[in-house]
Design an enzyme around this catalytic site. Sequence first.
Site, short mmCIF file in Angstrom:
data_model
loop_
_atom_site.label_atom_id
_atom_site.label_comp_id
_atom_site.label_asym_id
_atom_site.label_seq_id
_atom_site.Cartn_x
_atom_site.Cartn_y
_atom_site.Cartn_z
N LYS A 79 0.79 13.42 -14.65
CA LYS A 79 1.19 12.03 -14.91
C LYS A 79 -0.03 11.22 -15.35
O LYS A 79 -1.12 11.38 -14.78
CB LYS A 79 1.81 11.42 -13.65
CG LYS A 79 2.36 10.01 -13.84
CD LYS A 79 2.99 9.50 -12.54
CE LYS A 79 3.59 8.12 -12.70
NZ LYS A 79 4.20 7.61 -11.45
N SER A 154 8.89 6.09 -11.74
CA SER A 154 8.04 5.94 -12.90
C SER A 154 7.50 7.27 -13.44
O SER A 154 6.99 7.29 -14.56
CB SER A 154 6.84 5.04 -12.54
OG SER A 154 6.08 5.62 -11.50
N SER A 178 8.91 7.09 -7.00
CA SER A 178 8.68 7.53 -8.38
C SER A 178 8.51 9.02 -8.61
O SER A 178 8.45 9.45 -9.76
CB SER A 178 7.47 6.81 -8.95
OG SER A 178 7.84 5.53 -9.35
#
Length: 477
Positions: A79, A154, A178
Site C-alpha cells: 500500500k 482505504s 481499511s
Amino acid sequence: MNLTALTIDSARSAVEERKASATSLAEAFYAKISSDDPKIGAYLTLSKERAIKKAAEIDTLAQKGEKLPPLGGVPVGIKDVLVTKGIRTTAGSEILGNYFPPYDCTAVARLESAGAVVLGKLNCDEFAMGSSNENSAWKPVHNPRDLSRVPGGSSGGSAAAVAADMAVAALGSDTGGSIRQPASFCGVVGLKPTYGRVSRYGLIAFASSLDHIGPLTKTVKDAAIVLRTIAGRDPMDSTSAELPVPDYVAELDTPVKGLKIGVANEYLGEGLGAETRSAIEAAIQKLASLGCEIVEVSLPHTKYAIPAYYLVATAEASSNLARFDGVRYGYRAENVHSLSDMYRRSRDQGFGAEVKRRIMLGTYALSAGYYDAYYLKAQRVRTLLTRDFEEAFKKVDAIVAPTSPTEAFKLGEKVDDPLAMYLADIYTVTANLAGIPGISIPVGQTKEMLPIGMQVFGKHFAESMILRVANAYEKAA
Ligand code: GLN
C-alpha cells in the site's frame, strides 16, 4: 501451472523446486498487471528493477539447492502509505506526488528479508482516509468482481491486487477498517493485528493511536505467514510490543472444538443488509457444526463507536498532517509572497477535499473550549468500548461479526454523502479503538456474486486464536 493464482507456500515451493524461477514468477505478475490493471487501477507505481534484482537473488539460492526463506520469490504489493526507499510513495496524495523516501518501512524490510519480491505500490484513499478508494488523488480502483463497484477502502488497491491475481499477498493499513473492509468487498482475507504487534515505522501516519499494518491475502494461512514475518518489536517504534512472536502457522490447525465463540446483537441490528445477515448466520452455524459453542455477548457501547472514532481519528490526523507544509516534504506552491502564504497555498493545492474536511474537524475538536466536550469525551468512550470487549472476552475465546453492513457499493454511490460513508464503518472501527486484533474472511456472496466478509475478533495479542478460528472455517467451507 497458473503462476499468478498461487498462494505463498505454493509460489515459494515452485521456486524452491525449480518448477518456476522467481524471475519468471515476477515477470508473470508484471504481464498480468499490464494486461488487467488498466481496468482495475490497483497499482500506482511499479518497482520492477528492485523486484527483478530480488528475484535474481532468490534464483541464485534456488540454483544452489538451498532452502528458501519463508517468502522466497513470492511477489507482493505494498500500500502506498508504506515508505519504500527510492520508490515513489504518495499516500494517494498530490502533496507527496513526487516523494522518494530515503528509507524502508520496517514491515516492508522484513518481508524482503524473508525473500519477498516487491512488485510495486498500491493505490489507496488519500492518507488512508476513506472506505471506497474514491479519495485517491490519482485514480479510483475498480472492484475486480464487478468493475462498476468500489473495492472498499482505504486499502482498495491492496485488496483488488490480491483478488485479481496481481500480487500473491499485499500489505495494507487499517485505522478504522481499511484492511478488513476492502478484503470483505473483494473476497480476500484481511488481518488487522493487535496495536503494537507490528511496527508502524515507515507508515505515513493518519491517526497514530489507531493505525495498524497488516496483510491482505488469498488464504488464512498466508495471512499467518505474513504476520509471522512482519510482527515483533522494532526499536524504531516505541509502541511496538516487547513480546515474542508466536509461530502463527504452526498453531493454525489446532482444533477449534470446544471454543466459545461470541455473537453480539449490537453487530446484527438495524442497517445490516439481508444477504449479509444470512451469510453471517450461516457462517456461525458452520462454526457450531465444527464443535464451537456459540455464546451471546453484549458490547453495549458499540452505538457510540462512530462518533468516537471520527473525533479521535480526525484530531490525530490534524496533528499528524501538520508536517506537510511545503518545506520538508513534497509539494510546494509556486509564486507565493510570504512564508504563511506558501504554507497555505501548498496545503490548499496539495490536499484533497476529504483530507481538508478531516483536518478541519480535527482542529475544531482539539481547540480550546471544545477539547473537553469532544476529544476528551471521545477518549472516555474509547475506554468504555475497550471495557466492553474485556468483559466479553471473559466469557468467550473469540467474537464474530459482519465486516461491513453491505456488499461493495457502486462507484459514485456515496461520494457526495460523507456521513453515509462514515456510518458504514460501524463494524470495523471498534477493534481499532480497543486495539484488539480482527480478521475478515470471505463467508459467501450475494445473488449478484459479490463477496461477503465476516470478522473474527480476539483479545489483545490473540492473533493465533482468530487465525485458528478463521482457518477452521475456511477449511470447512
Ligand atoms: N473508513 C475509515 C476512515 O475513513 C477507516 C480508514 C482506515 O482504516 N484507514 O477513516
